[in-house]
Write an enzyme that holds these catalytic residues in place. Structure first.
Site, PDB file in Angstrom:
ATOM      1  N   GLU A 154       0.849  -1.199   0.000  1.00  0.00           N
ATOM      2  CA  GLU A 154       0.000   0.000   0.000  1.00  0.00           C
ATOM      3  C   GLU A 154       0.874   1.234   0.000  1.00  0.00           C
ATOM      4  O   GLU A 154       1.976   1.219   0.543  1.00  0.00           O
ATOM      5  CB  GLU A 154      -0.867   0.039   1.268  1.00  0.00           C
ATOM      6  CG  GLU A 154      -1.986  -0.967   1.283  1.00  0.00           C
ATOM      7  CD  GLU A 154      -2.788  -0.891   2.569  1.00  0.00           C
ATOM      8  OE1 GLU A 154      -2.459  -0.077   3.449  1.00  0.00           O
ATOM      9  OE2 GLU A 154      -3.747  -1.678   2.683  1.00  0.00           O
ATOM     10  N   ARG A 193     -19.161  -6.362  14.716  1.00  0.00           N
ATOM     11  CA  ARG A 193     -19.700  -6.441  16.080  1.00  0.00           C
ATOM     12  C   ARG A 193     -19.963  -5.031  16.584  1.00  0.00           C
ATOM     13  O   ARG A 193     -19.597  -4.050  15.920  1.00  0.00           O
ATOM     14  CB  ARG A 193     -18.658  -7.096  16.998  1.00  0.00           C
ATOM     15  CG  ARG A 193     -17.326  -6.363  16.929  1.00  0.00           C
ATOM     16  CD  ARG A 193     -16.293  -6.930  17.879  1.00  0.00           C
ATOM     17  NE  ARG A 193     -14.953  -6.577  17.468  1.00  0.00           N
ATOM     18  CZ  ARG A 193     -14.361  -5.411  17.671  1.00  0.00           C
ATOM     19  NH1 ARG A 193     -15.015  -4.460  18.307  1.00  0.00           N
ATOM     20  NH2 ARG A 193     -13.137  -5.165  17.246  1.00  0.00           N
TER      21      ARG A 193
HETATM   22  C1  MV4 Z   1      -1.501   1.933   7.445  1.00  0.00           C
HETATM   23  C2  MV4 Z   1      -0.826   3.064   7.937  1.00  0.00           C
HETATM   24  C3  MV4 Z   1      -0.298   3.951   7.030  1.00  0.00           C
HETATM   25  N1  MV4 Z   1      -0.435   3.713   5.708  1.00  0.00           N
HETATM   26  N2  MV4 Z   1      -1.607   1.748   6.113  1.00  0.00           N
HETATM   27  C4  MV4 Z   1      -1.984  -0.351  11.571  1.00  0.00           C
HETATM   28  C5  MV4 Z   1      -2.831  -1.516  11.937  1.00  0.00           C
HETATM   29  C6  MV4 Z   1      -3.541  -1.906  10.698  1.00  0.00           C
HETATM   30  N3  MV4 Z   1      -4.891  -2.349  10.976  1.00  0.00           N
HETATM   31  C7  MV4 Z   1      -3.472  -0.713   9.814  1.00  0.00           C
HETATM   32  N4  MV4 Z   1      -2.440   0.136  10.319  1.00  0.00           N
HETATM   33  C8  MV4 Z   1      -1.924   1.150   9.576  1.00  0.00           C
HETATM   34  N5  MV4 Z   1      -2.032   1.012   8.243  1.00  0.00           N
HETATM   35  C9  MV4 Z   1      -1.068   2.614   5.283  1.00  0.00           C
HETATM   36  N6  MV4 Z   1      -1.170   2.400   3.981  1.00  0.00           N
HETATM   37  C10 MV4 Z   1      -0.751   3.250   9.328  1.00  0.00           C
HETATM   38  C11 MV4 Z   1      -1.305   2.280  10.149  1.00  0.00           C
HETATM   39  C12 MV4 Z   1      -1.257   2.547  11.551  1.00  0.00           C
HETATM   40  C13 MV4 Z   1      -2.440   2.783  12.268  1.00  0.00           C
HETATM   41  C14 MV4 Z   1      -3.674   2.751  11.649  1.00  0.00           C
HETATM   42  C15 MV4 Z   1      -4.818   2.998  12.374  1.00  0.00           C
HETATM   43  C16 MV4 Z   1      -4.723   3.271  13.716  1.00  0.00           C
HETATM   44  C17 MV4 Z   1      -3.516   3.300  14.353  1.00  0.00           C
HETATM   45  C18 MV4 Z   1      -2.354   3.050  13.636  1.00  0.00           C
HETATM   46  C19 MV4 Z   1      -1.125   3.093  14.285  1.00  0.00           C
HETATM   47  C20 MV4 Z   1       0.014   2.841  13.564  1.00  0.00           C
HETATM   48  C21 MV4 Z   1      -0.052   2.558  12.204  1.00  0.00           C
END
Ligand code: MV4
Length: 669
Positions: A200, A292
């Site tokens: 991504e 949920r």
């Molecule tokens: C990301 C991102 C930045 N860019 N995807 C972390 C857990 C997973 N469910 C998705 N996550 C992330 N995906 C892209 N393309 C940053 C995170 C992320 C994050 C996302 C939501 C809430 C907290 C977070 C903490 C660190 C990194």
């Protein structure tokens, strides 16, 4: 509507569901593990069924036992809460097979959202925006490198089977891709048994914005607006709010409609949450769907005036959604803080123990309050009461503190005030950390992204401030007033007088405290109207204005100082609203007594006079209980029980002079 449901969960969410069921006249069945025999959720339900040992794997996660309990009690439906079996498609199917309604989506919808890359493919088809990237089958390193180059750096490699941040690698440039890919695949194989990865575009300052959706079994589906859950630490949400700061009406509709499309694409029924990751400019992309009710659902309830558990029960029993999209409105602003038994200063390690003292701000529980136009300012959803234990078996959440205000500013002020009035003794909590967080400039200014806590370590984890004079004065006054001769006052006993009356005044005592490893000495001199309190260069005349249990109002040189002082063994907790100070109270003679206590002999550490005997022969006492008070060189010294035991013989009387080293009483452990 159902007449009886089983709640397949524990803690605050079980209590939450029980509260709505009760209001709707639906009977409830609790299930409980051995650790939860006396738990609040059991007390709140009409019936209860034991389901096994404390370990969740042997109780709350046992689908067979839960279904057997539902059948045995005649419950028509099972509410799974969150966690445990709530997103287990096998459990949802097993309920259906047993003729019991699962209060949640069909098993097929849980399954469809379970796999990351499969869900992405479905969402793409449904027109839900995805982060620019690649999530196909082809895994050849040269091909993936070309895809990453096309997407543009930085990119994020994610294990296809992963979740919760595991198996992710940020890649800054094309040269680094192959090495990161190999390492990501190794971790994906060892963690998930599947080395498939997706790529991504990496969002550098993302926000986590999620949409609450609701669908019924008649084809209706609505969104109940958004929640901003950007403030997280290691993928654990800390603060949530609704609506999201900075959201425009246009963007709200776009996200809401995308979320409804996502739900419709998997044949969704019931409460669900579609999680998006959003750029600072507001562009948003689908991340995953939680099938949920979520922990943070109360903020949505507060701003919509709707009880989402009521909606769940109605939908599961076959009714249509209570409202159409055009009947839903946002009213004001809500914030939720998760109060945890944990130590923020030690990497948020869970803190196990009993809630020896628990004081909460005035609040409603599990409800919106009485006036839908103006919801309750403070709501607390909790599964524990004073005296309950936070055990190592389950999530150490103590409560959810939810506040509502006409706007974000008002909600922030409510939250800061509510946190100031939340007192916990018996285990470590994150309350002070939460207060710093809500008052921190980036949070107060709504400058939100998922890195907020990481980036603001200096504000959020300040060096501990030493206790000030007022705190020490409150502690000293509380210690003086908590001594048995003040508490158990007998007529004619001059030692029972709280006014500091003494035969040969003034009497000066010294209290030794340790505050964050630094010793602090406080001297208390008895005066006819209270005490002179001295600490370092500071001094004040102190008197008691009000003393009610652990609450004190004292006058210090004409200033009124109020606080709650909880004495827990040698720990003295002082809550002033401003802060919670923990002082260790050191009674040197208590410790000397420990050393000099051999075979039940308790000896005088110095020559002096016995001024009070606080126990009688054959009395059972707990470790640390004051036994008698000596006076030497105009100072009082308390001789305390070295351990739990029984007083066998008292060898001296009040008024006796004693030599150093003589045995004062005999004590049987
Ligand atoms: C990301 C991102 C930045 N860019 N995807 C972390 C857990 C997973 N469910 C998705 N996550 C992330 N995906 C892209 N393309 C940053 C995170 C992320 C994050 C996302 C939501 C809430 C907290 C977070 C903490 C660190 C990194």
């Amino acid at each position: 509507m159902f007449t009886k449901i089983l709640i397949a969960n524990r803690g605050e969410i079980a209590c939450r569901v029980a509260a709505t069921a009760r209001r709707m006249g639906v009977k409830t069945v609790a299930v409980y593990s051995e650790a939860d025999v006396d738990a609040r959720h059991v007390a709140l339900c009409d019936e209860s069924v034991p389901v096994g040992p404390s370990a969740a794997r042997e109780s709350y996660l046992r689908a067979d036992k839960i279904i057997a309990a539902a059948l045995a009690t005649g419950a028509q439906a099972v509410h799974p809460g969150y966690g445990f079996l709530s997103e287990n498609a096998g459990f949802a199917q097993a309920c259906a097979d047993a003729g019991i309604s699962f209060i949640g989506p069909p098993a097929s919808a849980i399954d469809a959202m379970g796999s990351k890359s499969a869900a992405k493919t479905l969402m793409e088809k449904a027109g839900v925006p995805l982060v620019p990237g690649y999530h196909g089958e082809e895994q050849d390193p040269d091909f993936l490198q070309a895809e990453a180059d096309r997407i543009g750096y930085p990119v994020l490699l994610k294990a296809s089977a992963g979740g919760g941040g595991k198996g992710m690698r940020i890649v800054e440039s094309s040269e680094d891709l192959k090495a990161a890919l190999a390492s990501c695949k190794r971790e994906a194989t060892s963690s998930f048994g599947d080395d498939k990865v997706l790529i991504e575009k990496y969002l550098t300052r993302p926000r986590h914005i999620e949409i609450q959706v609701f669908a019924d079994s008649q084809g209706n589906c609505v969104y109940l607006f958004e929640r901003d859950c950007s403030v997280q630490r290691r993928h654990q949400k800390v603060l949530e709010e609704a609506p999201a700061p900075g959201m425009t009406e246009e963007r709200r509709r776009a996200m809401g409609e995308a979320a409804v499309a996502a739900a419709r694409a998997v044949g969704y029924v019931g409460a669900g949450t579609v999680e998006f990751i959003a750029n600072q400019d507001g562009s948003f992309y689908f991340m995953e769907m939680n099938t949920r009710l979520q922990v943070e659902h109360p903020v949505t309830e507060m701003i919509t005036g709707q009880d989402l558990v009521e909606w769940q029960l109605r939908v599961a029993s076959g009714e249509a959604l209570p409202l159409r999209q055009d009947q839903l409105r946002i009213n004001g602003h809500a914030l939720e803080a998760r109060i945890y038994a944990e130590n923020p200063d030690n990497n948020f390690l869970p803190s196990i123990g009993r809630l020896r003292h628990l004081r909460m701000p005035e609040a409603v529980s599990f409800s919106l309050g009485d006036n839908p136009a103006h919801p309750a300012a403070v709501r607390i959803d909790s599964g524990v009461r004073a005296g309950d234990a936070i055990s190592p078996f389950y999530d150490p959440m103590i409560a959810k503190l939810i506040v509502w205000g006409c706007d974000r500013e008002e909600a922030l002020a409510q939250m800061a005030s509510a946190l100031s009035h939340y007192q916990v003794v018996g285990l470590m909590s994150n309350i002070a950390f939460l207060k710093r967080l809500v008052e921190s400039p980036p949070f107060a200014g709504a400058d939100l992204d998922t890195g907020l806590i990481e980036r603001n370590q200096d504000v959020l984890f300040p060096a501990p401030q030493p206790a000030g004079f007022d705190v020490l004065a409150l502690a000293a006054v509380a210690l003086v007033l908590s001594e048995p001769r003040y508490v158990a006052s007998g007529a004619g006993d001059p030692w029972a007088r709280a006014d500091g009356w003494r035969m040969n005044m003034p009497l000066r005592r010294r209290f030794h405290f340790i505050d964050h490893a630094s010793p602090l000495d406080v001297a208390v001199s008895y005066r006819s109207q209270g005490w002179l309190i001295e600490q370092g260069a500071a001094a004040a005349q102190a008197s008691v204005v009000r003393h009610d249990g652990s609450d004190y109002a004292i006058r210090l040189d004409g200033r009124l100082v109020r606080g709650t002082v909880v004495i827990d063994g040698e720990d003295v907790h002082v809550f002033t609203g401003e802060r919670h100070a923990l002082l260790r109270y050191i009674d040197p003679l208590l410790h000397a007594g420990e050393a000099e206590d051999e075979g039940g002999r308790l000896t005088a550490p110095m020559p002096g006079k016995i001024v009070a005997i606080l126990v009688s022969k054959d009395e059972a006492v707990l470790k640390g209980a004051p036994l008698l008070i000596m006076e030497a060189m105009k100072m009082e010294h308390t001789i305390a029980a070295p351990r739990d035991g029984v007083v066998q013989e008292l060898l001296y009387a009040t008024g006796d002079q004693v030599e150093e080293g003589v045995q004062l009483l005999s004590f049987q452990a």
